[in-house]
Design an enzyme around this catalytic site. Sequence first.
Site: not given
Length: 733
Positions: A462, A591, A619
């Site tokens: 990732h 978030r 993000h």
Amino acid sequence: MTSGNNLSDKDTNILRSSLPTAHFFNRDLSWIDFNGRVLEEGLRQDLPPLDRFWYFSIFSSNFDGFFMVRVAAMKQALRAGAGPDPSGLRPEEQLSKTAEKTRSMILRQYDCLQNELFPLLAREGLELVRPDTYSITQMDYLESYFLGQVYPILTPLRIEADEKLPFISGNDLNVAFLMEPEQADGEAEDHIAIIQLPHALDRIIWLPRDTSTDSSPDGLPDSVSRTCWALLEDLVLTWGAYLFPGYRVKETMLFRINRDADFSVDEKRDEDFIEAMEEVIEGRTHSPVVRMTFSSGSHRLRDELARRLGLEEQDLYEIDGPLDLGSLMDLASARDFDSLRSKAWKVYPSAAFNEEESLWDRISQRDVMLHLPYESFDPVVRFFQDAATDPQVISIKTALYRTSGNSPVIKALEQAALNGKHVTAVVELKARFDEERNISWANRLEKAGVIVVYGLARLKVHAKISMIIRREKEGIKRYVHLSTGNYNDKTARQYDDLGLFTSREEIALDASIFFNMITGYSVISSMRKLVIAPTSLKRRVLELIDRETKRSNQEHPGKIIAKLNALADTDVVEALYRASQAGVKIVLVVRGICTLIPGVPGLSENIRVISIIGHYLEHSRIYYFSNGGAEEYYLASADWMPRNLERRVELMFPVLQEDIKVRLRKILDSYCRDNQQARELKSDASWRHLAPAQGEDLVSAQEHFLAAAAKAGGNFWTPRNEFVVRRGAPGGQ
């Protein structure tokens, strides 16, 4: 990749405190609350109606993914007899509370949609017409449209009582018909058939302007022109009987299912990994059903389908209005209705780069940080495109998790390989729901001569990192790009992310070590600056929190600010609790999921949690530690979640340049001061929408970032509420 310093069971036990499970919120209920904050944006009467519809679409789409993954996992845990989660809830309790909260939110959504938003759009000249309101003119037009454009494509599938159900794909709209023969000897037997709405047909059907004159709502000003639209499924419901000559339709029902998507590839099949991934994709299309949404009107069809699909009552969601609002998202961009949505925000060029100056010269001078989407993604694309054509570039290495379907980055890598560069791409095939796309462009890269490495067994790669190697007069030089977001030109216009360009030798050396570990066999080497998961990132985060705890005192309390997408790792939460008890002031800008409970006396009274739902999807991950005055800033691809810290390859990287540290502090301050789009988490799990106190300035962090980008780019602009775009789907990756 072989680890020499993974967390042992003993280490993990030492890191855990004896805190009772009541000190954690449930992670999935916390996510539902996040989606509730998305819903609240759609409920706001001060927003333009098409913006509100867009939020409703995102809200519905988010829940699809949640049921396919998280609810599916709850059902698996229930079947396996799993015990309570860290919040103390058993799987059956989680499923019950999930259904209760989800149902309540959907009722609020559709009550507003049906009774407020659709009537408001109609008054503004954008009207949805349903079968019970079709005018004669509309009826004629739509029946002709159905017979000419829809009927030839449809395929009816009969359902036999004693046979297996025909295949019903997940997430597609279907119409079910309950019928009886028009002529039958003796007692007529009922039959069921279903029709799947084809992907090839547009779901929104725009009616000619002159067909709506006899159905105009009262009070529409003469100056407002009218555009009517109908739904494809309504046509099939209304005229679908044409497909069943000799039968009388007794009842109809629109329905849609979500299937289990929570299963993984067989990691042992290294020799045919792509084939194994393709089997995962195929298996997902035939996996168990976890939810059915449906229209009212037929208890018999509902009960029969639920029985045949193996669904219980809590898996059934009756919808009063159009199903699958996510697939109607294009309505928010309908042409000629700019007055019903906010104006688009402009993306500004980065002031750090210009076309005349070599990218390499600029990065050689100083580190450069990009703040997307306020600043353009173009320098990242140039990074690859210039490398592809530069004769001095000899090698490119990159890690790709998700990218767009027509990616300029992929094209540049192909061109680089064709130009003789040594190109290596680590492609993560296990990026859920993007597997097919990733397989496709991985094959393209291989055909162009790129060395493609398909991630690692049992770990998702990732991390977001790329390295360009050039042969220069002084010798070999490496240029590195690190990011909190993916190499995706589309999401780069929608997601708030931060990226760093650097040529610092110590980071470049770490980047080389990273790629060697990912592509070959290597015991983890100590890195100078980069911190990698799953081997050392969690340990480092805990060490940084613990250091802040030890250095904090009444005269000089420590401080931690963490901006991230999700917080659910129990070890990290407990470390933050200990820091709060030591007087460390902690602000968490989260978030989505947050299992930490703030504001509990004696435990977390020094912790504040806020969430921003705004124009763009938040993000980026930013971590700040005051460190006794020697402040440290980190950016990362990882959230503080068990999957990120323990089951993925992630990177956290320090910000070393002073002017970028100053910029990051301003970014964090803006989030902490936001009183327009921010909500604050309370200890009872409720969220309070923040508002300015009397005399306090209005602060919107995202508007501030846009103004800063405009000013830095030489286009000074004072942000006003009319300049808003809401295209950063809250709930992205």
